[in-house]
Design a protein around this motif. Structure first.
Motif, PDB file in Angstrom:
ATOM      1  N   ALA A 332      56.897  31.558  44.580  1.00 22.65           N
ATOM      2  CA  ALA A 332      57.865  31.652  45.659  1.00 22.65           C
ATOM      3  C   ALA A 332      56.687  30.849  46.712  1.00 22.65           C
ATOM      4  CB  ALA A 332      58.024  33.217  46.034  1.00 22.65           C
ATOM      5  N   ALA A 333      55.228  31.352  46.719  1.00 21.48           N
ATOM      6  CA  ALA A 333      54.538  30.947  47.686  1.00 21.48           C
ATOM      7  C   ALA A 333      54.312  29.293  47.645  1.00 21.48           C
ATOM      8  CB  ALA A 333      53.105  31.445  47.619  1.00 21.48           C
ATOM      9  N   LEU A 334      54.356  28.666  46.449  1.00 18.69           N
ATOM     10  CA  LEU A 334      54.312  27.302  46.021  1.00 18.69           C
ATOM     11  C   LEU A 334      55.494  26.649  46.889  1.00 18.69           C
ATOM     12  CD1 LEU A 334      52.559  27.384  42.572  1.00 18.69           C
ATOM     13  CD2 LEU A 334      51.504  26.503  44.752  1.00 18.69           C
ATOM     14  N   LEU A 339      55.851  20.791  51.895  1.00 17.78           N
ATOM     15  CA  LEU A 339      56.281  20.117  50.887  1.00 17.78           C
ATOM     16  C   LEU A 339      56.145  20.877  49.586  1.00 17.78           C
ATOM     17  CD1 LEU A 339      56.431  16.746  49.734  1.00 17.78           C
ATOM     18  CD2 LEU A 339      54.056  16.867  49.527  1.00 17.78           C
ATOM     19  N   PRO A 340      57.294  21.298  48.994  1.00 25.83           N
ATOM     20  CA  PRO A 340      57.425  22.408  48.155  1.00 25.83           C
ATOM     21  C   PRO A 340      56.726  21.897  46.789  1.00 25.83           C
ATOM     22  CG  PRO A 340      59.444  21.964  49.016  1.00 25.83           C
ATOM     23  CD  PRO A 340      58.704  20.864  49.596  1.00 25.83           C
ATOM     24  N   ALA A 348      53.129  35.534  32.319  1.00 30.31           N
ATOM     25  CA  ALA A 348      52.656  36.257  33.632  1.00 30.31           C
ATOM     26  C   ALA A 348      51.642  35.394  34.219  1.00 30.31           C
ATOM     27  CB  ALA A 348      51.934  37.587  33.480  1.00 30.31           C
ATOM     28  N   ALA A 349      51.453  34.013  34.086  1.00 31.42           N
ATOM     29  CA  ALA A 349      50.514  33.031  34.825  1.00 31.42           C
ATOM     30  C   ALA A 349      51.307  31.960  35.220  1.00 31.42           C
ATOM     31  CB  ALA A 349      49.513  32.606  33.782  1.00 31.42           C
ATOM     32  N   THR A 350      50.856  31.554  36.466  1.00 32.41           N
ATOM     33  CA  THR A 350      51.855  30.227  36.918  1.00 32.41           C
ATOM     34  C   THR A 350      50.976  29.106  36.413  1.00 32.41           C
ATOM     35  OG1 THR A 350      51.996  31.471  39.155  1.00 32.41           O
ATOM     36  CG2 THR A 350      52.454  29.086  39.275  1.00 32.41           C
ATOM     37  N   VAL A 351      51.927  28.188  35.843  1.00 34.39           N
ATOM     38  CA  VAL A 351      51.485  26.870  35.234  1.00 34.39           C
ATOM     39  C   VAL A 351      51.871  25.682  36.037  1.00 34.39           C
ATOM     40  CG1 VAL A 351      51.614  25.587  33.109  1.00 34.39           C
ATOM     41  CG2 VAL A 351      51.815  28.077  33.009  1.00 34.39           C
ATOM     42  N   LEU A 352      51.039  24.855  36.367  1.00 30.57           N
ATOM     43  CA  LEU A 352      51.295  23.616  36.910  1.00 30.57           C
ATOM     44  C   LEU A 352      51.004  22.358  36.255  1.00 30.57           C
ATOM     45  CD1 LEU A 352      49.991  25.726  39.492  1.00 30.57           C
ATOM     46  CD2 LEU A 352      50.876  23.848  40.731  1.00 30.57           C
ATOM     47  N   ASP A 353      51.800  21.918  35.354  1.00 27.47           N
ATOM     48  CA  ASP A 353      51.445  20.791  34.494  1.00 27.47           C
ATOM     49  C   ASP A 353      51.352  19.403  35.576  1.00 27.47           C
ATOM     50  OD1 ASP A 353      51.973  18.354  32.858  1.00 27.47           O
ATOM     51  OD2 ASP A 353      52.562  19.704  31.500  1.00 27.47           O
ATOM     52  N   LEU A 354      50.034  18.770  35.351  1.00 25.72           N
ATOM     53  CA  LEU A 354      49.594  17.603  36.478  1.00 25.72           C
ATOM     54  C   LEU A 354      50.355  16.441  35.942  1.00 25.72           C
ATOM     55  CD1 LEU A 354      47.427  17.387  38.717  1.00 25.72           C
ATOM     56  CD2 LEU A 354      48.269  19.648  37.544  1.00 25.72           C
ATOM     57  N   ARG A 355      50.937  16.336  34.542  1.00 24.41           N
ATOM     58  CA  ARG A 355      51.522  14.844  34.262  1.00 24.41           C
ATOM     59  C   ARG A 355      52.796  14.531  34.967  1.00 24.41           C
ATOM     60  NH1 ARG A 355      50.650  11.079  30.298  1.00 24.41           N
ATOM     61  NH2 ARG A 355      49.458  12.170  29.091  1.00 24.41           N
ATOM     62  N   SER A 356      53.445  15.597  35.497  1.00 29.85           N
ATOM     63  CA  SER A 356      54.622  15.178  36.349  1.00 29.85           C
ATOM     64  C   SER A 356      54.457  15.449  37.790  1.00 29.85           C
ATOM     65  CB  SER A 356      55.933  16.036  36.010  1.00 29.85           C
ATOM     66  OG  SER A 356      55.386  17.466  36.408  1.00 29.85           O
ATOM     67  N   ALA A 363      46.019  15.552  46.052  1.00 33.43           N
ATOM     68  CA  ALA A 363      45.095  16.458  47.235  1.00 33.43           C
ATOM     69  C   ALA A 363      46.219  17.571  47.870  1.00 33.43           C
ATOM     70  CB  ALA A 363      44.759  15.615  48.338  1.00 33.43           C
ATOM     71  N   GLU A 364      47.476  17.570  47.976  1.00 29.40           N
ATOM     72  CA  GLU A 364      48.201  18.285  48.772  1.00 29.40           C
ATOM     73  C   GLU A 364      48.384  19.318  47.613  1.00 29.40           C
ATOM     74  OE1 GLU A 364      50.168  18.676  51.245  1.00 29.40           O
ATOM     75  OE2 GLU A 364      51.274  20.344  50.964  1.00 29.40           O
ATOM     76  N   VAL A 365      48.209  19.228  46.275  1.00 24.19           N
ATOM     77  CA  VAL A 365      48.236  20.419  45.510  1.00 24.19           C
ATOM     78  C   VAL A 365      47.166  21.281  45.699  1.00 24.19           C
ATOM     79  CG1 VAL A 365      48.372  21.169  43.058  1.00 24.19           C
ATOM     80  CG2 VAL A 365      49.828  19.171  43.904  1.00 24.19           C
ATOM     81  N   ALA A 366      45.965  20.526  45.683  1.00 25.80           N
ATOM     82  CA  ALA A 366      44.721  21.021  45.811  1.00 25.80           C
ATOM     83  C   ALA A 366      44.578  22.202  47.078  1.00 25.80           C
ATOM     84  CB  ALA A 366      43.590  20.205  45.937  1.00 25.80           C
ATOM     85  N   VAL A 367      45.277  21.841  48.165  1.00 28.36           N
ATOM     86  CA  VAL A 367      45.381  22.403  49.458  1.00 28.36           C
ATOM     87  C   VAL A 367      46.048  23.700  49.283  1.00 28.36           C
ATOM     88  CG1 VAL A 367      46.150  22.441  51.835  1.00 28.36           C
ATOM     89  CG2 VAL A 367      44.763  20.468  50.972  1.00 28.36           C
ATOM     90  N   ALA A 368      47.191  23.365  48.533  1.00 31.21           N
ATOM     91  CA  ALA A 368      48.322  24.664  48.162  1.00 31.21           C
ATOM     92  C   ALA A 368      47.581  25.734  47.270  1.00 31.21           C
ATOM     93  CB  ALA A 368      49.428  24.150  47.735  1.00 31.21           C
TER      94      ALA A 368
END
Ligand SMILES: *Cc1c(COP(=O)(O)O)cnc(C)c1O
Length: 374
Positions: A332-334, A339-340, A348-356, A363-368
């Motif tokens: 929800a925070a992300l 820029l959602p 129970a972990a949040t996973v952000l796959d970087l290939r997509s 840089a925006e993901v890093a700030v988030a």
């Protein structure tokens, strides 16, 4: 706060062509100018809005003619209406499929005014099944339709009839290849075709094997905007262009200009630079891993991950990837950012796959991520 309007977003799901997130990312750029969409500048008179895509897609795929409509569902509808309205079309029972979001072959066929003639069985259809239907005096078969069952696979005791076999029948062969992989050999990639494309039919190969006309989406493996492409024999494409439905299904100048630009990228072999989908799909695992490591906060882990092409293309095959894994559910925070960022929760972990994720969004993901607390 409710957000009503669509907006750009960052796709960290690992599904490269995510239908809810617009499938292939592609920038539509056109100044607010009049354009020559339907004007022949050389002669100073009315022209065809299809002339550019006709020339470029034909050259790319190896056909006599081509045209563009709003999506692949429209492409299939128009071809069937132009070739077979009021007559029969044979479809293998194993290919009478539903492709997400309501594209059901029997229903599209009914809307075109053609009559469905089922042949074979769910798991096995032979050339002789088609031949029998064509030779039957009551069936009045105008065409054979072959549909790539994009989003599932039938395994075990199965038999399908290839494009090359179907091309030996003496009625027009329509092949809906679905995802718009232009060439199975992927000449635009530095190495051999990647394993995750295994079994996906190429536009060039399907035409070379004898299809009279093919249809595919613009926003799947083709890597462009939402569109539907029809390519094949001049007589069939002309019948499509002249059909009354063509006007209802035609795209605007922005989309046509974009499809022209995508086709040019393929002809120049610069798709891994120009097309965001192919940029993401062709990045090395090392690259993706290093990007993840560079932006992961100290309390996160970088883990191996499996991305997928998505949009029903190449089911069951994965693209090796890397992801940032954060303890807890931060979806929800992300999503709530200007820029959602759309991620997934697993164990129970949040996973952000970087290939997509586009590298320009790192840089925006890093700030988030830096704004989150464990
Ligand atoms: C995706 C797909 C469609 C639907 O295409 P749209 O562009 O979404 O209309 C139709 N047929 C096949 C085989 C597909 O893969």
């Amino acid at each position: 706060m409710q957000r009503l309007l669509q907006s750009p977003a960052i796709n960290a799901t690992g599904v490269l062509l995510h239908t809810n997130l617009g499938r292939a990312p592609y920038a539509l750029q056109q100044p607010a100018h009049a354009s020559t969409v339907e004007f022949d500048v050389d002669r100073g008179e009315r022209g065809s809005r299809q002339r550019g895509v006709n020339a470029l897609i034909s050259r790319l795929v190896g056909t006599e003619a081509a045209m563009v409509v709003n999506n692949n569902a429209a492409a299939v509808l128009l071809v069937l209406a132009a070739v077979a309205a009021g007559r029969g079309v044979t479809v293998s029972r194993g290919e009478s499929v539903e492709i997400g979001g309501g594209f059901r072959v029997p229903e599209v066929l009914a809307q075109s005014g053609a009559r469905l003639i089922d042949v074979g069985t769910t798991n096995r259809t032979r050339l002789s099944d088609y031949r029998q239907a064509i030779q039957s005096t009551t069936a009045d078969v105008a065409a054979v339709l072959k549909v790539h069952p994009s989003n599932y696979r039938v395994t075990g005791f199965t038999e399908t009839t290839s494009t090359a076999q179907l091309a030996t029948l003496d009625v027009p062969l329509i092949v809906d290849i679905g995802s718009g992989l232009i060439d199975e050999t992927c000449p635009w990639l530095p190495g051999p075709p990647p394993a995750w494309l295994d079994g996906e039919p190429g536009a060039r190969q399907t035409i070379a094997e004898g299809a009279d006309v093919i249809t595919f989406s613009g926003d799947k493996l083709f890597g462009g905007p939402q569109a539907g492409i029809i390519a094949g024999r001049a007589q069939i494409v002309t019948a499509c262009m002249q059909h009354p439905l063509a006007r209802a299904l035609r795209p605007g100048g922005h989309i046509l200009a974009a499809v022209e630009a995508v086709a040019m990228s393929y002809l120049r072999r610069s798709v891994t630079v120009d097309l965001p989908f192919w940029q993401m799909a062709s990045a090395t695992l090392d690259d993706v891993w290093q990007r993840a490591a560079a932006i992961a906060p100290t309390w996160a882990r970088v883990v191996g991950s499996e991305a997928v092409a998505g949009a029903g293309s190449v089911p069951g095959l994965n693209i090796a990837s890397a992801a940032i894994e954060l303890p807890g559910d931060h979806l929800a925070a992300l999503r709530s950012r200007p820029l959602p960022i759309i991620a997934r929760v697993r164990d129970a972990a949040t996973v952000l796959d970087l290939r997509s994720v586009l590298p320009t969004d790192d840089a925006e993901v890093a700030v988030a991520l830096a704004a989150l607390t464990p």
